[in-house]
Design an enzyme around this catalytic site. Structure first.
Site, PDB file in Angstrom:
ATOM      1  N   HIS A 134       0.837  -1.205   0.000  1.00 23.71           N
ATOM      2  CA  HIS A 134       0.000   0.000   0.000  1.00 23.71           C
ATOM      3  C   HIS A 134       0.872   1.256   0.000  1.00 23.71           C
ATOM      4  O   HIS A 134       0.416   2.335   0.339  1.00 23.71           O
ATOM      5  CB  HIS A 134      -0.895   0.042   1.234  1.00 23.71           C
ATOM      6  CG  HIS A 134      -1.740  -1.169   1.409  1.00 23.71           C
ATOM      7  ND1 HIS A 134      -2.614  -1.599   0.442  1.00 23.71           N
ATOM      8  CD2 HIS A 134      -1.840  -2.048   2.440  1.00 23.71           C
ATOM      9  CE1 HIS A 134      -3.218  -2.700   0.882  1.00 23.71           C
ATOM     10  NE2 HIS A 134      -2.758  -2.989   2.072  1.00 23.71           N
TER      11      HIS A 134
ATOM     12  N   LYS B 132      -6.680  -0.764  10.638  1.00 28.48           N
ATOM     13  CA  LYS B 132      -7.709  -0.772   9.597  1.00 28.48           C
ATOM     14  C   LYS B 132      -8.601  -1.990   9.809  1.00 28.48           C
ATOM     15  O   LYS B 132      -8.121  -3.052  10.210  1.00 28.48           O
ATOM     16  CB  LYS B 132      -7.058  -0.793   8.211  1.00 28.48           C
ATOM     17  CG  LYS B 132      -6.321   0.517   7.932  1.00 28.48           C
ATOM     18  CD  LYS B 132      -5.746   0.592   6.527  1.00 28.48           C
ATOM     19  CE  LYS B 132      -4.612  -0.362   6.299  1.00 28.48           C
ATOM     20  NZ  LYS B 132      -3.524  -0.291   7.307  1.00 28.48           N
TER      21      LYS B 132
ATOM     22  N   HIS C 140      -6.732  -4.482  -1.762  1.00 26.67           N
ATOM     23  CA  HIS C 140      -5.941  -5.715  -1.771  1.00 26.67           C
ATOM     24  C   HIS C 140      -6.170  -6.512  -3.043  1.00 26.67           C
ATOM     25  O   HIS C 140      -5.931  -7.711  -3.075  1.00 26.67           O
ATOM     26  CB  HIS C 140      -6.311  -6.593  -0.582  1.00 26.67           C
ATOM     27  CG  HIS C 140      -6.205  -5.893   0.714  1.00 26.67           C
ATOM     28  ND1 HIS C 140      -7.266  -5.234   1.269  1.00 26.67           N
ATOM     29  CD2 HIS C 140      -5.153  -5.700   1.533  1.00 26.67           C
ATOM     30  CE1 HIS C 140      -6.868  -4.673   2.402  1.00 26.67           C
ATOM     31  NE2 HIS C 140      -5.598  -4.938   2.574  1.00 26.67           N
TER      32      HIS C 140
END
Lengths: 333, 249
Positions: free
Chosen positions: A57, A105, A219
């Site tokens: 990320h 998260k 993802h």
């Protein structure tokens, strides 16, 4: 699919070493584990801010290490939560005596490992608080899902929590502003292409030349809806409307926005989307106090974007404006 | 060789078989995870069990319980994601049900504890399209086969594997309510769950190792002797050890 890597299993380790080599004045690596921390940490008498999650990320998470933002960032394998041991060591390395706030998260793996790490740190005498970011409005928050995902709104949470800690806020005060940001932020994303993980070497999901995915996560998981190709304006309208519908903002509200690239999107396209996002907000008499455009929370090489909107008040504005000096984000004095 | 040595050897063989199977199925599991998840289940399980094989090789004369605990601890520290705590943390906690050796009773106790820990951590019930859909029927079948039907451990384990296989098939037509697949809502329908599938692979390898170790094996255990008509093929007490680890895998 071609990749600029050596071996898939070495990606995270080599990336972290490369980050340290690029930013030696800002970050250092904890010995033997996949964790980066502020080079000058732990900072005495300041609440530590720890984040972490799967890799891929970038610049999240370690890109936000530095004064005014994060103290520690644990890097899991690609798209996989770090282990509890790793997170526990990160928390302990970031304790300056005032406790540590973990910004998590909302994914089951992340929450489970952070919970265990918090228990481990607690046994070592470190006070730990935790906030869970769940800003993805594409996902239904109900008994039939694992709740909403944490996506790009996490960057705003890092920013305001980091600023509050730098202003000598207590652990409960820092956690409270993080919760305030979480309550007021929403995000929705879309993809033109799937990402390609080094491990698999081919697109995670197939998407035709004339198709896009709406409501994607970060993802490479497929989105909530597949549709025909849309123009940049149509995408901006769709995502912004969805976020605004969730936030239920009144006319006259002030917001901060992020038009975030998923890793493979030209900046020019993000600016085109941003142009329309700001028009939509203007038409509704919502004022953008600060608008960021760029790659903040990516999904490897995915082409696409997400749109984040956070409703502001005086405190959040002040915290967003607070100086920060990190590899990926700088706000000058 | 004592019973405990035999059980230990069988368990170590089982661990190697599981690691080899997960390595062989890495792409397959990743393929399943690509459809409804994030395409990493194969790599994560393979990485974890590769580390497990190394970790248990370093153990010297450890008890079955200690070996099982090492499996859990190693998975927790190498797998990450949700699978680390779910597979590893639950094996670690449940290993306290085992003693130096294994009996049919402790095998069932271990299996039940493992299922309970998985559900405590993950919060999934049957029908949420998760590993619980394979694990629950397997554990319940093992318990019933041993406690009510008086089957020999090997036969009970075979029935548990069959039940897990049916559980895996059941995950295809249902909608995910837990895990990353739940974000897809109705789009998750029509895909087999990767976690249920890896759970089945582990159980199948444990059964196979148990069968290998019992071929031409020694005397029957007490449970089996009471029901010889139902267990014509079972012939050894080492099976208890295998049955236990089957649920722990």
């Amino acid at each position: 699919m071609k990749k600029l890597i050596n071996e898939p299993e070495d990606v995270v380790d080599e990336m972290l070493d490369g980050m340290v080599a690029a930013h030696p004045q800002q970050v250092r690596r904890l010995d033997g584990i996949e964790v980066l921390v502020r080079v000058d940490g732990p900072v005495e008498n300041k609440v530590g801010i720890v984040s972490g999650g799967g890799s891929s990320h970038e610049p999240t998470h370690a890109g936000y290490l530095g004064p005014g933002m994060l103290d520690g960032a644990a890097a899991g394998e690609m798209f996989t939560s770090p282990t509890a041991d790793q997170l526990g060591e990160t928390i302990e390395a970031c304790d300056g005596g005032e406790g540590v706030l973990c910004v998590v998260k909302n994914y089951e793996g992340d929450v489970m490992n952070f919970d265990t790490a918090a228990e481990m740190a607690d046994m070592e005498g470190v006070e730990v608080a935790q906030v869970v970011v769940n800003d993805d409005v594409a996902v239904e928050d109900s008994l039939y899902t694992s709740g909403r995902r944490g996506v790009c709104g996490t960057i705003f949470v890092h920013k305001v929590a980091g600023a509050k800690a730098a202003q000598a806020g207590s652990l409960s005060e820092v956690a409270a502003v993080a919760e305030k940001a979480i309550d007021r932020v929403g995000t929705m994303g879309m993809a033109l292409t799937s990402c390609v993980t080094p491990e698999k070497g081919e697109p995670t999901f197939e998407l035709g030349e004339d198709e896009i995915e709406l409501g994607i996560g970060i993802h490479g998981e497929p989105g909530t809806e597949r549709t025909g190709v849309m123009t940049a304006d149509e995408v901006a309208d769709h995502l912004t409307e969805a976020v605004l519908a969730d936030l239920e903002l009144d006319a006259g509200a002030e917001v901060a926005t992020i038009v975030n690239g998923m890793g493979g999107t030209p900046l020019s396209e993000l600016y085109i989307v941003n142009r329309r996002v700001q028009e939509v907000l203007g038409e509704r008499d919502i004022e953008t106090w600060d608008g960021w455009v760029g790659d903040y929370m990516t999904s490897l090489d995915m082409c696409g974007c997400s749109i984040t909107v956070m409703e502001l008040d005086a405190e959040l504005k002040e915290l967003l404006a607070f100086p920060v000096d990190t590899p990926a984000l700088t706000v000058a004095e | 060789m004592t019973d405990e040595d035999a059980q230990r050897e069988a368990l170590l063989d089982a661990i190697e078989s599981v690691a080899a199977r997960l390595a062989a199925e890495k792409s397959h599991l990743t393929e399943l995870d690509s459809a409804i998840g994030d395409a990493d289940h194969g790599a994560n399980m393979d990485r974890g069990f590769e580390a497990v094989v190394e970790a248990v090789e370093e153990l010297d004369e450890a008890s079955v319980a200690e070996i099982t605990k090492t499996v859990g601890v190693t998975l927790v520290s190498t797998v990450g994601g949700a699978s680390g705590p779910l597979y590893g943390g639950s094996i670690m906690s449940a290993s306290t049900e085992l003693g130096p050796g294994i009996t049919a009773e402790t095998a069932v106790a271990f299996a039940e504890a493992y299922l309970e820990k998985v559900q405590d951590r993950g919060g999934a019930q049957v029908g949420a399209k998760t590993m619980v859909d394979a694990l629950t029927p397997a554990v319940h079948t093992l318990k019933k086969s041993i406690e009510q039907d008086d089957l020999a451990p090997l036969e009970a384990l075979a029935k548990a594997v069959d039940a897990a296989e049916r559980g895996v098939r059941f995950t295809t037509p249902i909608r995910a309510k837990k895990g990353r697949a739940s974000y897809l809502g109705w789009r998750s329908v029509g895909h087999r769950d990767p976690g249920a599938t890896s759970t089945l692979f582990i159980l199948e390898e444990l059964l196979e190792t148990a069968e290998d170790h019992l071929d031409g094996g020694a005397e029957r255990d007490a449970t089996a002797t009471t029901t010889p008509d139902k267990t014509p093929e079972a012939d050894g007490d080492g099976v208890d050890g295998e049955g236990t680890d089957a649920e722990g895998g």
